[in-house]
Write an enzyme that holds these catalytic residues in place. Structure first.
Site, PDB file in Angstrom:
ATOM      1  N   CYS A 121       0.842  -1.196   0.000  1.00 50.43           N
ATOM      2  CA  CYS A 121       0.000   0.000   0.000  1.00 50.43           C
ATOM      3  C   CYS A 121       0.880   1.249   0.000  1.00 50.43           C
ATOM      4  CB  CYS A 121      -0.887  -0.015   1.248  1.00 50.43           C
ATOM      5  SG  CYS A 121      -1.898   1.458   1.479  1.00 50.43           S
ATOM      6  N   THR A 140       0.576   3.496   2.089  1.00 49.08           N
ATOM      7  CA  THR A 140       0.927   3.672   3.504  1.00 49.08           C
ATOM      8  C   THR A 140       2.218   2.933   3.842  1.00 49.08           C
ATOM      9  OG1 THR A 140      -1.396   3.908   4.119  1.00 49.08           O
ATOM     10  CG2 THR A 140       0.134   3.319   5.877  1.00 49.08           C
ATOM     11  N   HIS A 160       5.050   4.998   2.724  1.00 50.47           N
ATOM     12  CA  HIS A 160       5.316   6.075   3.689  1.00 50.47           C
ATOM     13  C   HIS A 160       6.139   5.547   4.866  1.00 50.47           C
ATOM     14  CE1 HIS A 160       2.987   9.349   1.983  1.00 50.47           C
ATOM     15  NE2 HIS A 160       1.969   8.529   1.791  1.00 50.47           N
ATOM     16  N   HIS A 197      -1.132  -4.368   5.551  1.00 45.90           N
ATOM     17  CA  HIS A 197      -2.549  -4.539   5.899  1.00 45.90           C
ATOM     18  C   HIS A 197      -3.410  -4.974   4.714  1.00 45.90           C
ATOM     19  CE1 HIS A 197      -1.889  -0.299   4.767  1.00 45.90           C
ATOM     20  NE2 HIS A 197      -3.059  -0.417   4.159  1.00 45.90           N
ATOM     21  N   CYS A 236     -17.980   2.991  21.511  1.00 45.73           N
ATOM     22  CA  CYS A 236     -18.244   4.422  21.318  1.00 45.73           C
ATOM     23  C   CYS A 236     -19.607   4.605  20.640  1.00 45.73           C
ATOM     24  CB  CYS A 236     -17.138   5.074  20.492  1.00 45.73           C
ATOM     25  SG  CYS A 236     -17.110   4.580  18.755  1.00 45.73           S
ATOM     26  N   ARG A 286       0.477   5.746 -15.050  1.00 45.24           N
ATOM     27  CA  ARG A 286      -0.762   5.427 -14.344  1.00 45.24           C
ATOM     28  C   ARG A 286      -1.992   5.885 -15.120  1.00 45.24           C
ATOM     29  NH1 ARG A 286       1.146   5.918  -7.966  1.00 45.24           N
ATOM     30  NH2 ARG A 286       1.906   3.760  -7.907  1.00 45.24           N
ATOM     31  N   GLY A 304      -8.164  11.657  -0.794  1.00 40.88           N
ATOM     32  CA  GLY A 304      -6.802  12.177  -0.749  1.00 40.88           C
ATOM     33  C   GLY A 304      -6.619  13.125   0.426  1.00 40.88           C
ATOM     34  N   ILE A 349     -13.860  10.957   3.302  1.00 43.04           N
ATOM     35  CA  ILE A 349     -13.945   9.497   3.249  1.00 43.04           C
ATOM     36  C   ILE A 349     -12.802   8.900   4.060  1.00 43.04           C
ATOM     37  CG2 ILE A 349     -13.944   7.453   1.780  1.00 43.04           C
ATOM     38  CD1 ILE A 349     -16.346   9.222   1.308  1.00 43.04           C
TER      39      ILE A 349
END
Length: 341
Positions: A38, A40, A43, A63, A96, A200, A263, A286
């Site tokens: 991913c 992430t 990063h 993940h 919660c 892309r 984003g 989102i």
């Protein structure tokens, strides 16, 4: 067991040996078959500002995965040994207001697999059974391994009615391209995606978008005129986090248009708020996937003919993980799959 971990507070990721996770009363033990890298994870690899503030070291990361159930907690019902599963990477608290109200994706106490707790870049993963999702037999391991980012795309794209609408997607990363494909599949009229990465944008063309626009070379307004659009886009899907892209989206939205934002822009991004106000725009943030409505829709979209296969561009053995991260970091890839078999 073998695992990819963030071992040091510096750039990189390392193969290491860690204990096999223990199965709690409400957990599943999953033997990992395939994982996907991913943004992430990139990063975390790069050890950027976000990672330095967020990731405890050492940490097994990852993940996005598919695997097989090989252990079941004594309280678990609805799963059996051998089930093929992926899973929701956001672990929620259950107590919660949002959790109790059925809006679990908005849990304020969320922890992330591969971020705040050990992840799936390992031979085995433990998650709460509540977070597991059985994969239908007619969906491949490769596609199942990217259900997490596909879920981001589906959640974003299906935030609004798209049938007959003109849709602008800003950002042709893998999630943006998948969101554009979803929009086209469910009946949008024109789906236009923008970026400056030609590799892309070509993936987006393979996925069937109406137009993939390199905004460094071509005017979005010219493309709109070419398509006979006179009033602007009805729906915007902001997937890039790039301020110029969001400002262009505001410029080209129709009055009363709806924008879903996945984003993450810089905290100091400045926009012309008069365009939001006087156009009567609706902007929705989102986060993650709706649990588990998005997951059921993901499976149904693939089963109804949505072809995501072009978005998977690279496949490696886990022993060649460095090649996978190099491909992702180059920007010249779609989704990258790592096989653990």
């Amino acid at each position: 067991m073998k695992a990819l971990s963030k071992l040091k507070a510096e750039e990189g990721i390392w193969m290491t040996d860690v204990p096999e996770p223990e199965v709690g009363h409400n957990d599943l033990l999953i033997k990992i078959r395939k994982t996907a890298i991913c943004g992430t994870d990139v990063h975390i690899y790069n050890w950027d500002d976000w990672s330095q503030k967020t990731i405890p070291v050492p940490m097994v990361v990852g993940h996005e995965y598919v695997g097989e159930v090989v252990g079941i907690g004594q309280e678990v019902k609805g799963f059996k040994i051998g089930d093929r599963v992926s899973g929701e990477g956001h672990i929620t608290c259950g107590h919660c207001r949002n959790c109790r109200g059925g809006r679990t994706h908005l849990c304020r106490n969320t922890t992330g697999v591969g971020v705040n707790r050990p992840g799936c870049f390992a031979e085995y993963l433990v998650i709460p059974a509540l977070n597991a999702f059985k994969i239908p037999d007619n969906i491949s391991d490769d596609l199942a391994s990217i259900f997490d980012p596909f879920g981001n795309a589906v959640h974003t794209a299906l935030s609004f009615d798209l049938v007959g609408e003109d849709v602008l997607v800003s950002g042709a990363g893998p999630i943006g391209v998948m969101a554009a494909a979803v929009a086209k599949h469910v009946g949008a009229r024109h789906v236009v995606i923008t970026d400056v990465n030609e590799y892309r944008l070509e993936l987006a063309r393979k996925m069937g978008v109406t137009r993939a626009v390199n905004v460094a070379k071509e005017s979005l307004n010219d493309v709109m005129a070419e398509l006979g659009m006179t009033e602007g886009f009805d729906v915007g899907l902001e997937m890039s986090g790039a301020p110029p892209a969001f400002c262009t989206m505001l410029d080209t939205m129709n009055h009363g248009g709806r924008i879903a934002m996945l984003g993450i822009p810089p905290s100091d991004m400045s926009i012309d708020w008069t365009k939001v106000i006087f156009k009567g725009l609706f902007i929705k943030g989102i986060y993650g996937r709706e649990m588990f409505e998005t997951w059921y829709k993901m499976a149904a979209l693939i089963q109804s003919g949505l072809d995501l296969s072009p978005i998977i561009t690279h496949r490696f053995s886990i022993d060649d993980f460095q090649k996978g991260f190099d491909a992702m970091r180059s920007g010249q890839s779609g989704k990258v799959i790592l096989s653990w078999d």
